[in-house]
Design a protein around this motif. Structure first.
Motif, PDB file in Angstrom:
ATOM      1  N   LYS A  76       0.743  -1.186  -0.030  1.00  0.00           N
ATOM      2  CA  LYS A  76      -0.070   0.058  -0.118  1.00  0.00           C
ATOM      3  C   LYS A  76       0.938   1.280   0.002  1.00  0.00           C
ATOM      4  CE  LYS A  76      -1.929  -1.051   4.048  1.00  0.00           C
ATOM      5  NZ  LYS A  76      -1.173  -2.458   4.223  1.00  0.00           N
ATOM      6  N   THR A  77       1.848   1.252   0.741  1.00  0.00           N
ATOM      7  CA  THR A  77       2.687   2.549   1.159  1.00  0.00           C
ATOM      8  C   THR A  77       3.497   2.411  -0.250  1.00  0.00           C
ATOM      9  OG1 THR A  77       2.748   2.457   3.359  1.00  0.00           O
ATOM     10  CG2 THR A  77       4.768   3.553   2.314  1.00  0.00           C
ATOM     11  N   THR A  78       3.855   1.683  -0.867  1.00  0.00           N
ATOM     12  CA  THR A  78       4.812   1.648  -2.086  1.00  0.00           C
ATOM     13  C   THR A  78       4.038   2.126  -3.128  1.00  0.00           C
ATOM     14  OG1 THR A  78       5.809  -0.366  -1.439  1.00  0.00           O
ATOM     15  CG2 THR A  78       6.062   0.066  -3.699  1.00  0.00           C
ATOM     16  N   MET A 110      -2.820   9.949   1.863  1.00  0.00           N
ATOM     17  CA  MET A 110      -2.650   9.879   3.440  1.00  0.00           C
ATOM     18  C   MET A 110      -2.067   8.466   3.631  1.00  0.00           C
ATOM     19  SD  MET A 110      -5.727  12.174   4.403  1.00  0.00           S
ATOM     20  CE  MET A 110      -6.612  11.974   3.049  1.00  0.00           C
ATOM     21  N   ASP A 111      -1.016   8.219   4.312  1.00  0.00           N
ATOM     22  CA  ASP A 111      -0.520   6.935   4.563  1.00  0.00           C
ATOM     23  C   ASP A 111      -0.763   6.476   6.117  1.00  0.00           C
ATOM     24  OD1 ASP A 111       0.492   4.473   4.683  1.00  0.00           O
ATOM     25  OD2 ASP A 111       2.679   4.843   4.116  1.00  0.00           O
ATOM     26  N   GLU A 112      -1.956   5.985   6.466  1.00  0.00           N
ATOM     27  CA  GLU A 112      -2.287   5.617   7.760  1.00  0.00           C
ATOM     28  C   GLU A 112      -2.157   6.695   8.842  1.00  0.00           C
ATOM     29  OE1 GLU A 112      -1.956   1.788   8.973  1.00  0.00           O
ATOM     30  OE2 GLU A 112      -0.961   0.961   7.198  1.00  0.00           O
ATOM     31  N   PRO A 113      -2.604   8.084   8.371  1.00  0.00           N
ATOM     32  CA  PRO A 113      -2.427   9.283   9.260  1.00  0.00           C
ATOM     33  C   PRO A 113      -3.255   9.177  10.752  1.00  0.00           C
ATOM     34  CG  PRO A 113      -4.215   9.509   7.502  1.00  0.00           C
ATOM     35  CD  PRO A 113      -3.606   8.045   7.329  1.00  0.00           C
TER      36      PRO A 113
END
Ligand code: ADP
Ligand code: MG
Length: 361
Positions: free
Chosen positions: A43-45, A158-161
């Protein structure tokens, strides 16, 4: 126009690890798209590739009408919020928000105007000159949000904010983000491993596993109409019960749809079992039941005792069938055949009678 398009995107890290293989995905303009999946699935990638923080090994990414694959992050009209806030501890709230705009060379008057607008929007006006260390986790995350909003990007990444916030604050921030999305009318791409976060906020959900898209749809679609066992068991709280029916197929049903009592005019399956544990959630209980088809969970209002013998009833219309490759069987006549033949063979009877006829084995 800020739709995002992945076309045949591959990502192999410099250590040779391929994380994403042939990703084709369209993220709708102005959607609140949530990429959800277990930790390590890529996901982050994927998000960092949209931002331009990570190179694409093969394929293209388009934002609006622009192929951004080779563009620098600053040229992509995106802003990103990270799990760990990424704010400067020595700068005030104001300083943190202004920083990016000053770097862009925005005129001072415009900066003041933007600052005023976003600081109100995120509810930090009274903390303008405070240092982040004086603020709570939720307020710090709002600084990061304000900084992203101040750039007025077409796309918010937004990455797991919300992962570092406590449960209550996370709930509150969820509804604030939904409102923010409605106010800003831009494309939100939000990454999380938490399916509840995904279900509550998304207009569109993309379910990832091992760098592959398992299903795309609205929260209702992926819940009610899962394409495969991964989605059926990942989405829902708890996920769908799955039992193997010999070597022919697999059957699923939601814990909420299984009952301990048979309704009148019942048509479906019944299976007998024994209560292994019963967890109280407040109004409802999660009952773990051991049956000859395997363990299953029944969500009920009544609390049952350990060791109690029960019958579990599921209506025919609440059953799902999957093949041995975990893909959903959707062909109506195949489904009919399965519920008439295999169920009987495996010791699950299709009950078509009034409750007086106990059909369970
Ligand atoms: N810079 C990197 N170099 C090598 N492997 C990486 C790098 N970043 C992430 N990975 C690996 O890629 C996979 C996907 O990581 P990531 O995109 O962070 O997943 P997620 O955000 O879904 O948890 C993981 O196996 C992770 O270890
Ligand atoms: Mg991640």
């Amino acid at each position: 126009m800020s739709a995002i398009q992945f076309a045949n995107v591959h990502k192999t890290y410099s250590n040779g690890k391929t994380v994403i293989e042939g990703l084709n995905l369209e993220i709708r303009d102005r959607s609140f798209t949530v990429l959800v999946g277990p930790s390590g699935c890529g996901k982050t990638t994927a998000l960092r590739m949209i931002a331009g923080l990570e190179e694409v090994t093969e394929g293209t990414i388009q934002i609006g009408n622009t192929n951004v694959t080779k563009l620098d992050p600053g040229e992509r009209d995106v802003a990103m919020v990270f799990q760990n806030y990424a704010i400067y501890p020595h700068m005030s709230v104001k300083g943190n928000i202004e920083f990016g705009l000053k770097n862009q060379g925005m005129p001072k008057a415009s900066i003041i105007e933007r600052l005023k607008k976003v600081i109100h929007l995120v509810g930090l006006a009274q903390y303008t000159n405070a240092k982040p260390s004086m603020l709570s986790g939720g307020q710090r995350q709002r600084i990061a949000l304000a900084r992203a909003i101040s750039k007025e990007p077409g796309v918010f990444l937004m990455d797991e904010p919300l992962s570092n916030l406590d449960a209550k604050l996370r709930n509150q921030m969820r509804s604030e983000l939904i409102q923010l999305h409605q106010t800003l009318q831009s494309t939100f791409v939000f990454v999380t491993h938490d399916q509840i976060e995904a279900m509550t906020m998304a207009t569109d959900i993309v379910i990832f596993n091992e760098g592959k898209v398992m299903q795309v749809g609205t929260p209702k679609q992926v819940y009610n109409d899962p394409d495969n066992i991964f989605v059926a068991t990942f989405i829902g709280d708890p996920g769908m019960n799955i039992v193997k029916l010999g070597t022919a197929c697999q059957m699923g049903f939601r814990p909420q749809k299984a009952k301990f009592t048979m309704k009148e005019q019942f048509q479906g399956i019944s299976v007998t079992g024994e209560i292994v544990t019963s967890e109280t959630l407040g109004l409802e209980c999660l009952n773990h039941v051991k049956t000859n088809l395997g363990n299953m969970i029944v969500k009920s209002e009544e609390e049952l005792d350990f060791g109690q013998n029960v019958s579990v009833y599921v209506m025919e219309e609440d059953l799902y069938f999957f093949d041995m490759n975990d893909n959903r069987i959707r062909e109506p006549h195949q489904i009919k055949q399965l519920s008439q033949t295999i169920l009987l063979k495996e010791g699950v009877r299709v009950a078509r009678e009034h409750p007086t006829a106990e059909t369970a084995i």
